[in-house]
Design a protein around this motif. Sequence first.
Motif, PDB file in Angstrom:
ATOM      1  N   LYS A 120     -95.197   2.188  52.589  1.00 58.68           N
ATOM      2  CA  LYS A 120     -94.062   2.830  53.248  1.00 58.68           C
ATOM      3  C   LYS A 120     -94.397   4.257  53.666  1.00 58.68           C
ATOM      4  O   LYS A 120     -94.102   4.684  54.779  1.00 58.68           O
ATOM      5  N   LYS A 121     -95.002   5.020  52.745  1.00 51.58           N
ATOM      6  CA  LYS A 121     -95.306   6.418  53.027  1.00 51.58           C
ATOM      7  C   LYS A 121     -96.678   6.780  52.469  1.00 51.58           C
ATOM      8  O   LYS A 121     -97.033   6.365  51.375  1.00 51.58           O
ATOM      9  N   PHE A 122     -97.414   7.580  53.227  1.00 55.02           N
ATOM     10  CA  PHE A 122     -98.730   8.003  52.774  1.00 55.02           C
ATOM     11  C   PHE A 122     -98.892   9.505  52.944  1.00 55.02           C
ATOM     12  O   PHE A 122     -98.217  10.144  53.746  1.00 55.02           O
ATOM     13  N   GLY A 123     -99.787  10.057  52.142  1.00 55.83           N
ATOM     14  CA  GLY A 123    -100.152  11.459  52.256  1.00 55.83           C
ATOM     15  C   GLY A 123    -101.647  11.597  52.077  1.00 55.83           C
ATOM     16  O   GLY A 123    -102.321  10.681  51.609  1.00 55.83           O
ATOM     17  N   ILE A 124    -102.171  12.756  52.439  1.00 62.34           N
ATOM     18  CA  ILE A 124    -103.614  13.001  52.376  1.00 62.34           C
ATOM     19  C   ILE A 124    -103.915  14.101  51.371  1.00 62.34           C
ATOM     20  O   ILE A 124    -103.320  15.176  51.418  1.00 62.34           O
ATOM     21  N   LEU A 125    -104.854  13.825  50.470  1.00 66.99           N
ATOM     22  CA  LEU A 125    -105.357  14.807  49.520  1.00 66.99           C
ATOM     23  C   LEU A 125    -106.675  15.335  50.069  1.00 66.99           C
ATOM     24  O   LEU A 125    -107.656  14.598  50.165  1.00 66.99           O
ATOM     25  N   SER A 126    -106.691  16.610  50.439  1.00 66.01           N
ATOM     26  CA  SER A 126    -107.842  17.153  51.147  1.00 66.01           C
ATOM     27  C   SER A 126    -108.538  18.250  50.339  1.00 66.01           C
ATOM     28  O   SER A 126    -108.231  18.484  49.179  1.00 66.01           O
ATOM     29  N   THR A 127    -109.471  18.912  50.986  1.00 68.99           N
ATOM     30  CA  THR A 127    -110.302  19.917  50.315  1.00 68.99           C
ATOM     31  C   THR A 127    -109.722  21.313  50.514  1.00 68.99           C
ATOM     32  O   THR A 127    -108.664  21.630  49.998  1.00 68.99           O
ATOM     33  N   GLY A 128    -110.424  22.180  51.253  1.00 67.19           N
ATOM     34  CA  GLY A 128    -109.984  23.561  51.434  1.00 67.19           C
ATOM     35  C   GLY A 128    -108.793  23.701  52.348  1.00 67.19           C
ATOM     36  O   GLY A 128    -108.386  22.769  53.049  1.00 67.19           O
ATOM     37  N   GLU A 163    -118.698  21.328  46.731  1.00 66.20           N
ATOM     38  CA  GLU A 163    -118.210  21.574  45.373  1.00 66.20           C
ATOM     39  C   GLU A 163    -117.720  20.293  44.703  1.00 66.20           C
ATOM     40  O   GLU A 163    -117.844  20.127  43.485  1.00 66.20           O
ATOM     41  N   LEU A 164    -117.182  19.379  45.477  1.00 64.57           N
ATOM     42  CA  LEU A 164    -116.704  18.113  44.923  1.00 64.57           C
ATOM     43  C   LEU A 164    -117.792  17.368  44.174  1.00 64.57           C
ATOM     44  O   LEU A 164    -117.544  16.757  43.130  1.00 64.57           O
ATOM     45  N   ARG A 165    -119.022  17.430  44.677  1.00 66.62           N
ATOM     46  CA  ARG A 165    -120.121  16.684  44.073  1.00 66.62           C
ATOM     47  C   ARG A 165    -120.992  17.543  43.162  1.00 66.62           C
ATOM     48  O   ARG A 165    -121.545  17.041  42.191  1.00 66.62           O
ATOM     49  N   GLU A 166    -121.094  18.827  43.482  1.00 70.00           N
ATOM     50  CA  GLU A 166    -122.071  19.658  42.786  1.00 70.00           C
ATOM     51  C   GLU A 166    -121.463  20.814  42.001  1.00 70.00           C
ATOM     52  O   GLU A 166    -122.175  21.535  41.308  1.00 70.00           O
ATOM     53  N   VAL A 170    -114.986  20.022  35.685  1.00 67.84           N
ATOM     54  CA  VAL A 170    -113.703  20.243  35.008  1.00 67.84           C
ATOM     55  C   VAL A 170    -112.689  20.806  36.001  1.00 67.84           C
ATOM     56  O   VAL A 170    -111.530  20.372  36.047  1.00 67.84           O
ATOM     57  N   LYS A 171    -113.135  21.765  36.817  1.00 68.86           N
ATOM     58  CA  LYS A 171    -112.271  22.335  37.855  1.00 68.86           C
ATOM     59  C   LYS A 171    -111.913  21.282  38.895  1.00 68.86           C
ATOM     60  O   LYS A 171    -110.752  21.183  39.336  1.00 68.86           O
ATOM     61  N   VAL A 172    -112.898  20.496  39.300  1.00 74.96           N
ATOM     62  CA  VAL A 172    -112.652  19.446  40.296  1.00 74.96           C
ATOM     63  C   VAL A 172    -111.594  18.473  39.791  1.00 74.96           C
ATOM     64  O   VAL A 172    -110.650  18.124  40.507  1.00 74.96           O
ATOM     65  N   GLU A 173    -111.733  18.034  38.550  1.00 73.76           N
ATOM     66  CA  GLU A 173    -110.775  17.090  37.970  1.00 73.76           C
ATOM     67  C   GLU A 173    -109.369  17.680  37.942  1.00 73.76           C
ATOM     68  O   GLU A 173    -108.393  17.006  38.311  1.00 73.76           O
ATOM     69  N   LYS A 174    -109.247  18.927  37.535  1.00 75.21           N
ATOM     70  CA  LYS A 174    -107.943  19.588  37.462  1.00 75.21           C
ATOM     71  C   LYS A 174    -107.285  19.679  38.839  1.00 75.21           C
ATOM     72  O   LYS A 174    -106.112  19.331  39.017  1.00 75.21           O
ATOM     73  N   CYS A 175    -108.050  20.139  39.828  1.00 72.87           N
ATOM     74  CA  CYS A 175    -107.503  20.305  41.181  1.00 72.87           C
ATOM     75  C   CYS A 175    -107.122  18.969  41.814  1.00 72.87           C
ATOM     76  O   CYS A 175    -106.097  18.852  42.498  1.00 72.87           O
ATOM     77  N   MET A 176    -107.959  17.949  41.607  1.00 76.18           N
ATOM     78  CA  MET A 176    -107.669  16.629  42.159  1.00 76.18           C
ATOM     79  C   MET A 176    -106.391  16.054  41.561  1.00 76.18           C
ATOM     80  O   MET A 176    -105.530  15.508  42.274  1.00 76.18           O
ATOM     81  N   LYS A 177    -106.237  16.174  40.257  1.00 70.32           N
ATOM     82  CA  LYS A 177    -105.053  15.633  39.592  1.00 70.32           C
ATOM     83  C   LYS A 177    -103.785  16.362  40.025  1.00 70.32           C
ATOM     84  O   LYS A 177    -102.749  15.734  40.293  1.00 70.32           O
ATOM     85  N   GLU A 178    -103.858  17.685  40.109  1.00 73.81           N
ATOM     86  CA  GLU A 178    -102.684  18.463  40.511  1.00 73.81           C
ATOM     87  C   GLU A 178    -102.274  18.138  41.945  1.00 73.81           C
ATOM     88  O   GLU A 178    -101.082  17.997  42.244  1.00 73.81           O
ATOM     89  N   GLY A 179    -103.254  18.018  42.841  1.00 73.28           N
ATOM     90  CA  GLY A 179    -102.948  17.686  44.228  1.00 73.28           C
ATOM     91  C   GLY A 179    -102.342  16.302  44.371  1.00 73.28           C
ATOM     92  O   GLY A 179    -101.398  16.096  45.144  1.00 73.28           O
ATOM     93  N   GLY A 197    -116.631  13.327  50.322  1.00 76.70           N
ATOM     94  CA  GLY A 197    -117.121  13.783  49.033  1.00 76.70           C
ATOM     95  C   GLY A 197    -116.286  13.315  47.861  1.00 76.70           C
ATOM     96  O   GLY A 197    -116.695  13.451  46.701  1.00 76.70           O
ATOM     97  N   MET A 198    -115.097  12.767  48.126  1.00 74.88           N
ATOM     98  CA  MET A 198    -114.230  12.254  47.065  1.00 74.88           C
ATOM     99  C   MET A 198    -114.525  10.799  46.725  1.00 74.88           C
ATOM    100  O   MET A 198    -113.847  10.217  45.871  1.00 74.88           O
ATOM    101  N   ALA A 199    -115.510  10.214  47.375  1.00 71.50           N
ATOM    102  CA  ALA A 199    -115.834   8.801  47.137  1.00 71.50           C
ATOM    103  C   ALA A 199    -116.004   8.529  45.647  1.00 71.50           C
ATOM    104  O   ALA A 199    -116.717   9.237  44.947  1.00 71.50           O
ATOM    105  N   GLY A 200    -115.319   7.508  45.165  1.00 73.46           N
ATOM    106  CA  GLY A 200    -115.408   7.132  43.762  1.00 73.46           C
ATOM    107  C   GLY A 200    -114.427   7.848  42.842  1.00 73.46           C
ATOM    108  O   GLY A 200    -114.412   7.601  41.628  1.00 73.46           O
ATOM    109  N   MET A 201    -113.583   8.723  43.394  1.00 77.16           N
ATOM    110  CA  MET A 201    -112.674   9.513  42.560  1.00 77.16           C
ATOM    111  C   MET A 201    -111.260   8.926  42.462  1.00 77.16           C
ATOM    112  O   MET A 201    -110.326   9.614  42.046  1.00 77.16           O
ATOM    113  N   GLU A 202    -111.107   7.671  42.824  1.00 71.53           N
ATOM    114  CA  GLU A 202    -109.784   7.041  42.724  1.00 71.53           C
ATOM    115  C   GLU A 202    -109.154   7.179  41.336  1.00 71.53           C
ATOM    116  O   GLU A 202    -107.957   7.477  41.232  1.00 71.53           O
ATOM    117  N   PRO A 203    -109.914   6.976  40.246  1.00 65.65           N
ATOM    118  CA  PRO A 203    -109.307   7.092  38.914  1.00 65.65           C
ATOM    119  C   PRO A 203    -108.711   8.471  38.641  1.00 65.65           C
ATOM    120  O   PRO A 203    -107.667   8.580  37.978  1.00 65.65           O
TER     121      PRO A 203
END
Length: 241
Positions: A120-128, A163-166, A170-179, A197-203
């Motif tokens: 029904k509705k979608f949104g995009i989780l992006s980088t900078g 930054e997503l890959r390298e 811990v920061k990446v996980e926090k930002c992804m979850k909050e977004g 760069g988010m490939a594989g980060m579905e969980p």
Amino acid sequence: MIHLLIINPNSTPSITTGLEEALSPIAPQGVKLSYYTAPSHAPPSINDYTTACLTAVHCFEDLEKKGALKEDSEYDGFLVCCFSDHPLQHMIREHLGPLTTKPVAGIFEAAITHALIMHKKFGILSTGFGAKPLLTKGVSSFMGANGSERWVGCVTTGLGVVELREGDQVKVEKCMKEGAAKLAAMGADCILMGCAGMAGMEPLVQAGVRDAGLGEVRVMDGGKAGVECLVGLVRLHGRKK
């Protein structure tokens, strides 16, 4: 055998590695995936219109020089792995012509198409933060409308592409979850991961929504959606072998 070329249009090898790790295990039977990284002199990440155009030119010239874009090349289709309305996909289409048997897709287009069909509705989780206006413009262009109740918007994590890959995971996980939680709170029942760069980060995305007490959402990887889209198009319109 259907042979697809998976194109990372920036010059960062770890992005290509992430794509390979996410896509190779889900390749349909009878489908071969090969991977391409932009030449080393291309920008290492795509953050704005300038870097999008530069990467497109460098990749197109290199692919053409290597013979990958010839009608009789080994590839049956091309997937451009930048989550934007990237110029390279349009350049390859123009080069091959409207009656080519070799479809070209971008992960941006593939993800939105799947979301519109299934949710029904979608949104995009992006980088900078700089990606947001380009993504908003790209969604409006692809959907043929300046606004739609099915598009809740884009949330940026503030993370860089590399930054997503390298970077600090811990920061990446926090930002992804909050977004992800922000998008679910905005009403999205499908979240598109807005960077190759988010490939594989579905969980991570699913955990962010779950931890915020917002239930379950589907997380869409544009690379996986793109592979399935291209396979279908090749089977329907591709050259007969």
